[in-house]
Design a protein around this motif. Sequence first.
Motif, mmCIF file in Angstrom:
data_model
loop_
_atom_site.group_PDB
_atom_site.id
_atom_site.type_symbol
_atom_site.label_atom_id
_atom_site.label_comp_id
_atom_site.label_asym_id
_atom_site.label_seq_id
_atom_site.Cartn_x
_atom_site.Cartn_y
_atom_site.Cartn_z
ATOM 1 N N SER A 1 0.724 -1.108 0.019
ATOM 2 C CA SER A 1 0.010 -0.123 0.117
ATOM 3 C C SER A 1 0.766 1.045 0.057
ATOM 4 C CB SER A 1 -0.736 -0.044 1.209
ATOM 5 O OG SER A 1 -1.720 -1.189 1.474
ATOM 6 N N ALA A 2 0.359 2.405 -0.045
ATOM 7 C CA ALA A 2 0.940 3.532 0.011
ATOM 8 C C ALA A 2 1.438 3.790 1.462
ATOM 9 C CB ALA A 2 0.117 4.886 -0.372
ATOM 10 N N GLY B 1 2.129 4.936 5.013
ATOM 11 C CA GLY B 1 1.413 5.650 5.979
ATOM 12 C C GLY B 1 0.089 6.182 5.555
ATOM 13 N N THR C 1 -2.117 8.358 1.211
ATOM 14 C CA THR C 1 -3.752 8.448 0.465
ATOM 15 C C THR C 1 -4.343 9.608 0.990
ATOM 16 O OG1 THR C 1 -3.280 5.929 0.095
ATOM 17 C CG2 THR C 1 -5.331 6.981 -0.505
HETATM 18 MG MG MG Z 1 -3.393 2.951 3.133
#
Ligand code: MG
Length: 418
Positions: free
Chosen positions: A41-42, A44, A47
């Motif tokens: 995921s991105a 920390g 997003t």
């Molecule tokens: Mg996230």
Amino acid sequence: MAFIVMKFGGSSVGDAVRMKRVANRVLERQREGNRCVVVVSAMGDTTDDLIDLSKQLVDGTPPAREMDMLLSTGEQVSIALLAMTIRGIGGQAVSYTGWQAGMYTEAVHGKARITDIQPKRVHDALDQGNIVIVAGFQGMTEDGEITTLGRGGSDTTAVALAAALKADLCEIYTDVDGIYSTDPRVVKVARKLKEISYDEMLELANLGAAVLHPRAVEYAKHYQVPLVVRSSFTHNEGTTVKEEAVMEQGMVVSGIAYDKNVGRISILGVPEKPGQLAKVFTALAKEQINVDIIVQGGVMNGAADTSFTVALGDVEKAQQVLDSIKEEVGFRELASESNLVKVSIVGAGMVSNSGVAARMFEAISALGISINMVSTSEIKVSCVIDKSRLNEVVQALHTAYGLDTSEQAFVGGPSERR
Ligand code: MG
Ligand code: ASP
């Protein structure tokens, strides 16, 4: 040797130190002899930060296409950094965006569903000895437009990829070390479950146990991908999610979940004639308002009361919708409450055991708390109660169903999701 898809959430790769820990973890897994694909995921709150930024620049809703263009960058930062970190410590790794990895989606921005996966490049790179790192949460339409899968969508990328690659296992690394019988912040003696079934997990995920995204669990069940939820910070054994979980001895209830996102609307004095309820719920459905529990009271003087629950954010809209059909339906009064919470017990063993719901009602009434609404399914019983009594109720139920352990639950770093 196994073929593993490993997924790391935003908090697991939240900074350079954590990124490095993930790189080591992945390399270790590969050196044990496993074929490894990694979905990240991105980093920390990236997003959220990108969404905030767009809000500062645009009044109203930004164009959905450009939002996807923007949000998909968060995951690209992660994959590139992870790949170079792994190479920096002597491993062989290559990163791919969703589209490079062959993730095709429907042409819907912001919450696209995966329609097809053509992972040839992933296979090839694995054959060459690479650890393959794929960006979560993103895909491409047939027309070559970038899409995202909806918040928390990286879990779905990982599970779908595991299914398409025919991997043996999908490991979800997160900031807690497994699925717990209930929220360890509420019940200190919550137990980590060794196993849980897809169906139970789906109920818990839908009830707001934020460890796994519900759509990812649906995928896993559909394609029968075994999942393991485990900590990215420790080497503790996690929780396996699969079709049939072995019930721990004497435990008919596996977990207790709660949902604070509950608003109740009551329509009082609805004239008793066929079709009235249909009018109400059709009008709500038209406005995309999801209704959860519905309770219909008895008829008195030719009129009845109906209450139902919706997400808190939908209360106002629901009231407006109902106001607009007040004349047509002919009800007397509308009321709403937002000081409620839904507490649920979930367990596959419920179907074949009697008295499970009764024990729940007893435990709650022993605290002198009244139950506002009840709903049941084959593997779940939910009660709506006053929000202020939530913790007491969860604790009492945890004890009543024999879930307390002597060990203190492990609670990891900062939370993966809000
Ligand atoms: Mg996230
Ligand atoms: N980065 C995306 C989000 O925050 C996807 C994910 O974390 O799974 O929603």
